[in-house]
Motif scaffolding. Structure first.
Motif, PDB file in Angstrom:
ATOM      1  N   CYS A 153    -144.997 -34.586  61.052  1.00 51.20           N
ATOM      2  CA  CYS A 153    -145.993 -35.442  61.704  1.00 51.20           C
ATOM      3  C   CYS A 153    -146.991 -34.614  62.517  1.00 51.20           C
ATOM      4  CB  CYS A 153    -145.281 -36.437  62.621  1.00 51.20           C
ATOM      5  SG  CYS A 153    -146.443 -37.405  63.598  1.00 51.20           S
ATOM      6  N   CYS A 189    -146.595 -43.359  60.530  1.00 51.19           N
ATOM      7  CA  CYS A 189    -145.506 -42.646  61.130  1.00 51.19           C
ATOM      8  C   CYS A 189    -145.135 -43.361  62.427  1.00 51.19           C
ATOM      9  CB  CYS A 189    -145.909 -41.200  61.395  1.00 51.19           C
ATOM     10  SG  CYS A 189    -144.633 -40.251  62.263  1.00 51.19           S
ATOM     11  N   CYS A 191    -142.630 -42.091  64.480  1.00 54.65           N
ATOM     12  CA  CYS A 191    -141.805 -41.162  65.251  1.00 54.65           C
ATOM     13  C   CYS A 191    -142.051 -41.418  66.740  1.00 54.65           C
ATOM     14  CB  CYS A 191    -142.104 -39.716  64.866  1.00 54.65           C
ATOM     15  SG  CYS A 191    -143.640 -39.063  65.558  1.00 54.65           S
ATOM     16  N   CYS A 194    -145.614 -40.522  67.944  1.00 53.00           N
ATOM     17  CA  CYS A 194    -146.670 -41.465  67.556  1.00 53.00           C
ATOM     18  C   CYS A 194    -146.558 -42.763  68.353  1.00 53.00           C
ATOM     19  CB  CYS A 194    -146.588 -41.762  66.056  1.00 53.00           C
ATOM     20  SG  CYS A 194    -147.160 -40.391  65.018  1.00 53.00           S
TER      21      CYS A 194
END
Ligand code: ZN
Length: 734
Positions: A153, A189, A191, A194
């Motif tokens: 990412c 994304c 994660c 993020c």
């Protein structure tokens, strides 16, 4: 609008080129890049699999200006970092791939661009860094990239790892860095990095990536593309620490919704030296699924986006017949991939695997790259003289219900069966025009807002459903001033976020009212009735097949109904068709200009069936509304053209690309075209004409208002240069 208005139109803001003395190498030399991929060889055999001497000798024979090389392997793998590095936890290089390459490439003048994959990571390497992996909304790691790999990412700490490796790579005497990717995958994304960043910026949770109707969806699109652009910006800033002669470019978005992979070309163009995309990745079923004109489609859109940012554009042309990585396309296909890129001012990157370096496909590149060296200015320092532009609406691609994602190296093909599929609509209108030898450009929404419409006489809006108020306003002003529009189906019925408008934004110009109208049930065997010609007994004498999707619109009294739909038939054998009186094609004068509105998905019909009367209608309308400056008598529908001028305005170039492969793909040979009569007008006085690839002088004849030449034979590709009268002022191109 006068011809001089069209010719004298100005370039978009930011496109003025710096003086030649300060130009970096990628603006002085043709962008003729070759990639002979050896990453799999080195991964399997180590140093024994590395043969830089042979690859470099081949690239020099091919007249390449630059090479892509693989000191990081192909997809990221901590075990394959074959350059001096300090990557924590990763082993030192087994050998110095990059230094060995440079020791051989620099003495022979071959430039070196490092391939840096930033979208795919080997599974074992990814699992060593779970904190870097892209994650889905359920928290699971993305681990199906190319079926078996993962992806990191851009908002994770991996970003710093990339910047550190860039510093190490740029310490070598290389000429540039290429990022393959970057990408935020369509189900990512989510994660922790993020999620946190989104919450800080927008104050809410991230919605699902397929929740187009969610109130936070526009914020999500903005966040994803912004994240990617910031990663590219920061990477370039590091590279710039090492000087202005280091090229940096990335794999930008080809022609599909930019939200899929978060690659917004307008944002990316601000932070790269070349705007490039995989427009020339055509694989699998070439005959039915991947026509060669898709290459020019991508090249034209890239040109619009790149020129606005003042950078060159380039098409990645893959010589591999995918999905077979070690197998390559024939020479005729390679030549046409190159030609359909260069005909639209694009540089090229031609790639294949190292084992294919002696196959005919790559061999064909040698003479093309030599031609690019001989005619750099005429091929790459030019701009289009098209009188027609087709809108590729980014807002519609991203926020309308129907758009396809074609197969590329990164994207898995997705077909959308929703009514009004904007990809089909665009392909239909585009193919109808190029196969009629109409010089045309592609533009995006930003081009309209930036105010470049006045360089055209006709704008085509292929179901450009989602238009912002400012786009709509610019289009209305364009027509009031004398410009013309052709539009289809739901054009202007939604705003730029995909919200339905109470009234179509361009309805007053179209001469229709579409408030509250819905899409009719599919018309599977119905007809259009032509009201522009007289018939003897029955309108069925002149009927033609109806497109499938229709809107029921009310027409203004001043509007002229050119065609109507037949009344829907329950089945094709039930009865003879009768006129419903429902408008299908409407012409309307608005201000000084005109609009022709199709209340149906006419482009999808053009793409699917190529009905002669449909094509003839388009040709007639374009000739009336755009008065093109080029005419080719008796041309094959396999002939594509591009009319351009050098930036000094002293030469006009006509590129001719012949796709006639005798109904076979991949093409093994192109069937030549003979005795073409080519007419041009409104270009100023023409003193002489010559062909550049097969150098010969052509006789010029005046046939007012046309100037005509005869071309005895056209193989795959030729460029005609028209030399303007020296007494006349050169074309003013802004
Ligand atoms: Zn993330």
């Amino acid at each position: 609008m006068s011809a001089s208005t069209v010719i004298n139109s100005t370039e978009p803001a930011g496109s003025s080129a710096p003086p030649a003395g300060r130009l970096p190498w990628w603006r002085r030399e043709p962008l003729s890049i070759v990639e002979l991929a050896d990453a799999l060889h080195v991964a399997k055999f180590g140093r024994r699999g590395f043969d830089p001497g042979r690859s470099i000798a081949r690239m020099v024979e091919l007249n390449a200006t630059a090479a892509h090389v693989f000191p990081l392997g192909c997809h990221l793998d901590g075990n394959v970092l074959l350059f001096r590095h300090h990557s924590p936890g990763d082993p030192p290089p087994a050998f110095d791939y990059l230094q060995e390459w440079l020791d051989l490439s620099r003495p022979v003048g071959l430039r070196t661009v490092v391939y840096f994959n930033v979208h795919s990571v080997k599974a074992h390497h990814a699992r060593r860094h779970p904190d870097w992996q892209q994650r889905r909304i359920d928290g699971s790691a993305k681990e199906n990239v190319y079926n078996v790999e993962s992806s990191f990412c851009v908002n994770s700490p991996w970003r710093n790892w990339v910047l550190d490796r860039l510093r190490e790579l740029c310490a070598y005497p290389i000429d540039g860095i290429f990022f393959d990717g970057p990408v935020v995958f369509d189900d990512c994304c989510y994660c922790e990095h993020c999620r946190r960043s989104f919450r800080e910026q927008f104050g809410s949770q991230m919605p699902p990536t397929d929740a187009l109707d969610h109130e936070a969806f526009p914020a999500l699109v903005e966040f994803r593309s912004g994240s990617l652009a910031n990663f590219v910006r920061d990477s370039r800033n590091v590279i710039r620490e090492f000087g202005d002669e280091l090229l940096f470019y990335v794999n930008a978005n080809p022609l599909y919704p930019s939200r899929i992979h978060a690659r917004d070309n307008r944002k990316l163009a601000e932070h790269v030296d070349i705007l490039a995309s995989e427009g020339g990745f055509l694989g699998g079923d070439l005959m039915r699924e991947n026509p060669l004109w898709k290459v020019s489609l991508n090249a034209k859109l890239l040109e619009a986006q790149a020129s606005a940012a003042g950078v060159p554009h380039l098409v990645f042309d893959c010589l591999t017949h995918t999905p077979w990585t070690s197998y390559s396309l024939p020479a005729a296909e390679a030549t046409l991939l190159w030609a359909s890129s260069v005909a639209h001012g694009a540089g090229t990157w031609m790639s294949c695997y190292r084992d294919a370096m002696d196959r005919p496909g790559l061999r064909a590149i040698g003479s093309l790259y030599q031609f690019a060296r001989q005619h750099t200015r005429e091929l790459f320092d030019t701009r289009s003289l098209a009188d027609v532009a087709i809108l590729v609406s980014d807002a519609t691609l991203n926020h309308y219900r129907g758009a396809d994602v074609p197969q590329t190296d990164l994207a898995v093909e997705r077909r959308n069966i929703a009514a009004g599929n904007v990809t089909h609509e665009l392909y239909g209108w585009y193919s109808a025009l190029w196969s009629s030898q109409v010089p045309l450009d592609l533009i995006d929404d930003r081009c309209i807002v930036d105010g470049i419409l006045d360089r055209y006489r006709l704008i085509i809006l292929p179901n450009s459903a989602c238009l912002s108020d400012s786009c709509a306003q610019k289009l209305l002003e364009f027509v009031r001033r004398g410009g013309n529009l052709i539009a289809s189906f739901e054009t202007g019925l939604y705003d730029e976020r995909g919200r339905r408008r109470s009234r179509g934004a361009l309805d007053e110009a179209f001469g229709v009212t579409r408030a509250g109208v819905g899409i009719s049930p599919p018309r599977q065997w119905d007809y259009l009735f032509d009201h522009t010609r007289p018939y003897r007994d029955s309108p069925l004498e002149l009927c033609v097949p109806s497109p499938t999707c229709a809107l029921s619109v009310r027409t203004d009294p001043q509007a002229q109904v050119l065609m109507t739909f037949s009344a829907p038939l329950a089945d094709r054998y039930v009865d003879l068709a009768e006129d419903s009186g429902q408008a299908a094609v409407v012409r309307h004068h608005f201000g000084q200009g005109q609009c022709v509105y199709f209340a149906c998905d006419f482009g999808a019909a053009l793409r699917a069936w190529r009905i002669p009367e449909h094509l003839a209608l388009v040709r007639d309308l374009v000739w009336q509304l755009a008065r093109p400056r080029l005419r080719i008598d008796g041309a094959s529908p396999c002939l594509e053209v591009s009319l351009r001028a050098t930036r000094d305005g002293r030469s006009v170039l006509l590129h001719l690309v012949n796709y006639d492969g005798g109904m076979t793909r991949p093409m093994q040979r192109v069937l030549p075209l003979h005795d073409l009569t080519i007419g041009v007008r409104e270009l100023g006085g023409i003193r002489a004409a010559e062909t550049l690839r097969n150098p010969r002088r052509l006789s010029v004849a005046a046939d007012e208002p046309w100037t005509t030449i005869q071309l005895p034979r056209l193989d795959e590709y030729e460029v005609v240069r028209f030399i303007l009268e020296t007494e006349q002022k050169p074309l003013e191109l802004g």
